[in-house]
Design an enzyme around this catalytic site. Structure first.
Site, PDB file in Angstrom:
ATOM      1  N   ASP A 199     -10.544 -11.436   7.758  1.00 48.30           N
ATOM      2  CA  ASP A 199      -8.804 -11.339   8.099  1.00 48.30           C
ATOM      3  C   ASP A 199      -9.186  -9.563   8.761  1.00 48.30           C
ATOM      4  O   ASP A 199      -7.494  -8.830   8.978  1.00 48.30           O
ATOM      5  CB  ASP A 199      -8.289 -10.636   6.731  1.00 48.30           C
ATOM      6  CG  ASP A 199      -6.644 -11.284   7.023  1.00 48.30           C
ATOM      7  OD1 ASP A 199      -6.141 -11.205   7.854  1.00 48.30           O
ATOM      8  OD2 ASP A 199      -6.019 -10.783   6.400  1.00 48.30           O
ATOM      9  N   VAL A 203       1.029  -1.611   0.089  1.00 47.31           N
ATOM     10  CA  VAL A 203      -0.156  -0.019  -0.086  1.00 47.31           C
ATOM     11  C   VAL A 203       1.112   1.168  -0.384  1.00 47.31           C
ATOM     12  O   VAL A 203       1.770   1.511   0.672  1.00 47.31           O
ATOM     13  CB  VAL A 203      -0.759   0.718   1.327  1.00 47.31           C
ATOM     14  CG1 VAL A 203      -2.263   0.680   0.835  1.00 47.31           C
ATOM     15  CG2 VAL A 203      -1.899  -0.936   1.671  1.00 47.31           C
TER      16      VAL A 203
END
Ligand SMILES: *[C@@H]1O[C@H](CO)[C@@H](O)[C@H](O)[C@H]1NC(C)=O
Ligand SMILES: *[C@@H]1O[C@H](CO)[C@@H](O)[C@H](O)[C@H]1NC(C)=O
Ligand SMILES: *[C@@H]1O[C@H](CO)[C@@H](O)[C@H](O)[C@H]1NC(C)=O
Ligand SMILES: *[C@@H]1O[C@H](CO)[C@@H](O)[C@H](O)[C@H]1NC(C)=O
Ligand SMILES: *[C@@H]1O[C@H](CO)[C@@H](O)[C@H](O)[C@H]1NC(C)=O
Ligand SMILES: *[C@@H]1O[C@H](CO)[C@@H](O)[C@H](O)[C@H]1NC(C)=O
Length: 623
Positions: A455, A344
């Site tokens: 997650d 990211v």
């Protein structure tokens, strides 16, 4: 024949008397609301100042007359000479006629110092005045939209945000459909004795569709204000405001349920009202559906303009070049982290907006691009205060990129285990736990497709400027075809209980501590709970005076309930939210050991990602 007529006269007379009283009443506590929000002169001068001012004075006179006559909206234009003038005034409907005139007078005086400029806009809380040398009556949006947020935070931000969110959304939807494009409404903040007040208004010369467009802009702008106690947003064609303090009288609220008038006294009326209301409601639902479908179809066309596209709430197609330059060629300095699905990067778009760009790492295993785009469309339609917003995507060759809103405070793990360990107080942790539960409840139960996160962990819980949580990476599992096989809904929410314990204890579930007999977090939590000493689990960096032991015990018990072995004894996420918000002790308690505690070699379950945990659980449950 005579009697009804007499009765009629009586009624008219009574009405007149009531009106006089009402006007007197309003006059008694007058307030033209002259808090100045914006005043600008245009940057161009007219060719003939004398002509223009003569025309301007004439239009102002006309406008004032209209207001004195009881209107709260008026336009006037004058075109003799070389410099025509168009002018418009609008008062908020809750102002009395005299306050409206007073507000106009202030605005026109204020606009006088624009001297030779060919236009001016003055916006007060109470009214809006604009003039130009060209006709602007049908203009609804322009780049001059702005908002002003208050500088004080609401006492209970989470509940307050929820109330404001609901109120503003209601105003956004109802205003284009309402009479005179005006709605005043209020909403109570759950868990407090606070009420939020809101007003929305479009100018009457724009169409319904333009009103809707304008409301979309101010709504989006104003959403940045909560949990501040008040805020206003304005654009060329509309105005939106909310506040914790009442800025209009209670009896001035307009009903936003436009088709339902349930004030009829007789049962018959109520019945007819109900019937028509029901039909109206059905029609409304139908209309909304049709509108939704047609507007969606329009939005699917890729758009070049990023701002436009995000305003319209569809996924935007970003160009690779823009993203590349926004992230300085995906440089290391811009790298924010490495997620399970790819790296990211922080990016700054040409328009100055900050975004987070995720480079997906699963190029090889991906299905056709069309599938990717349809999944992205689904994810970008998931919108909730506690879910990280997906703004759009980009694909170039084999590379796939996702563009998200940027969160200034990064992720929760930094504050629990990383460099900022110990800096979150109880209130913030409480809000994070509750907000995360709300986001999950939305994914599981409210969005039209059930999305299981699989997650959920502190590094996937991002924090905004006010430390409100936003869940990241939801829905991405849908992009992994090979993973679909163990997309088990039976264990939905299992890891969530673990995250709650991590937040309360400030400890990773995968690490042991010497002073806890080298026990893993879960095992220790269960042991303490069984011995009625749960509060010993609490992070010792927390200030004891900040939290009620009862609250902490309750949250620990809810967390343990979420991890119970039998699915039937685990609450759904919406039940979790309710339990967390309920006052007093719980009416049920975790009764069986969490499944993990029974496993001796359970350590691997939490050392890596929770998707592994899900996989392990699936295997176990297969027994
Ligand atoms: C509304 O309430 C105010 C006081 O808050 C009162 O002065 C006024 O008369 C009321 N107006 C109507 C229409 O009931
Ligand atoms: C006119 O001047 C006043 C006082 O300086 C200022 O507050 C106001 O913003 C100005 N109006 C405009 C339209 O610029
Ligand atoms: C317009 O009105 C203002 C204020 O009343 C006055 O000062 C000005 O002289 C007038 N201008 C013209 C051209 O009539
Ligand atoms: C417009 O007119 C004002 C006053 O007459 C003057 O100060 C200003 O410089 C002019 N602006 C432009 C862009 O010509
Ligand atoms: C908010 O702003 C007002 C006026 O601008 C000021 O008086 C007040 O002290 C500010 N409050 C806070 C909490 O900053
Ligand atoms: C409402 O809230 C305020 C501030 O939290 C408090 O002082 C007041 O006592 C509350 N009133 C009621 C009726 O609960």
């Amino acid at each position: 024949m005579h009697q009804p007529r007499e009765r009629c006269k009586m009624i008219i007379l009574l009405w007149a008397i009531i009106w006089v009283f009402l006007l007197m009443g309003e006059g008694a506590n007058s307030d033209p609301q002259l808090n100045l929000l914006n005043s600008v002169c245009s940057q161009y001068n007219v060719t003939n100042v004398q002509d223009f001012h003569t025309n301007l004075n004439a239009t102002f006179l006309k406008l004032r007359e209209e207001l004195v006559g009881g209107n709260n909206f008026a336009t006037a234009d004058e075109a003799p000479g070389s410099s025509p003038t168009y002018a418009m005034v609008q008062c908020r409907n809750y102002l009395s006629p005299s306050d409206c005139v007073a507000c106009f007078d202030a605005a026109s005086t204020n606009s006088r110092n624009c001297s030779a400029a060919n236009g001016a806009r003055v916006i007060y809380d109470g009214c809006f005045l604009r003039y130009e040398s060209n006709n602007f009556y049908d203009q609804s949006t322009d780049e001059g939209h702005s908002m002003i947020c208050g500088n004080e935070t609401a006492l209970e931000p989470t509940a307050f945000n929820a109330a404001v969110g609901g109120l503003l959304n209601g105003l956004r939807v109802a205003t284009p459909r309402s009479n005179g494009y005006y709605v005043a409404s209020k909403k109570e903040v759950i868990s407090g004795n606070i009420t939020v007040y809101g007003v929305a208004q479009c100018i009457e010369t724009i169409g319904k569709g333009s009103c809707r467009d304008c409301m979309a802009v101010v709504y989006r702008d104003l959403q940045r204000c909560p949990p501040m106690t008040h805020g206003r947003a304005m654009d060329a064609g509309c105005f939106l405001r909310y506040s914790e303090s009442p800025f209009f009288a209670d009896n001035q609220t307009t009903s936003s349920f436009l088709f339902l008038k349930n004030e009829s006294s007789s049962k018959k009326h109520a019945l007819i009202g109900g019937l028509f209301g029901g039909i109206g409601f059905l029609l409304l639902v139908l209309a909304v559906c049709i509108w939704f479908r047609s507007s969606r179809r329009k939005k699917m066309a890729p758009r070049g303009d990023i701002i436009e596209a995000t305003e319209l709430q569809g996924p935007a197609n970003y160009s690779y070049r823009d993203l590349n330059s926004a992230t300085h060629n995906f440089s290391l300095e811009n790298k924010l982290g490495e997620g399970g699905f790819g790296d990211v990067y922080k990016g700054v778009l040409k328009n100055g907006n900050e975004v987070a760009v995720k480079k997906l790492a699963f190029v090889q295993s991906l299905r056709a691009k069309a599938d990717f785009e349809s999944e992205v469309r689904i994810i970008s339609n998931v919108q909730h205060r506690n879910l990280l917003r997906l703004l759009g995507c980009c694909s170039k060759g084999a590379e796939l990129l996702l563009v998200y809103e940027f969160m200034p405070n990064s992720s929760l793990d930094k504050f629990l285990f990383g460099e900022k360990k110990g800096s979150l107080n109880w209130k913030q942790r409480f809000d994070i736990i509750l907000g995360t539960a709300r986001g999950l409840a939305y994914l599981h139960e409210e969005f039209h497709l059930r999305i299981i996160h699989r997650d959920i962990k502190p590094s996937n819980i991002l924090l905004d400027h006010d430390f409100q949580p936003k869940i990241a990476d939801f829905g991405l599992a849908r992009l992994f075809p090979q993973d679909r096989t163990h997309l088990s809904t039976r264990f939905a929410g299992t890891p969530y209980g673990v995250v709650v314990l991590e937040i309360i204890s400030g400890r990773r579930s995968s690490e042991t501590k010497p002073d806890s007999d080298h026990e893993y977090l879960l095992k220790q939590a269960w042991g303490l709970y069984e011995n009625n000493r749960h509060e010993e689990l609490v992070d010792e960096t927390l200030d004891r005076t900040e939290y009620e032991t009862e609250d902490v015990r309750k949250f620990i018990e809810i967390a343990l309930m979420c991890i119970q072995a039998s699915a039937a004894s685990r609450p759904t996420m919406s039940e979790v939210v309710l339990l967390m918000r309920s006052k007093g002790p719980l009416d049920r308690r975790p009764s069986s050991k969490p499944i993990f505690v029974e496993l001796d070699n359970s350590t691997s379950i939490f050392t890596d990602s929770a998707s592994n945990a899900t996989a392990s659980i699936s295997r176990l449950s297969g027994r």
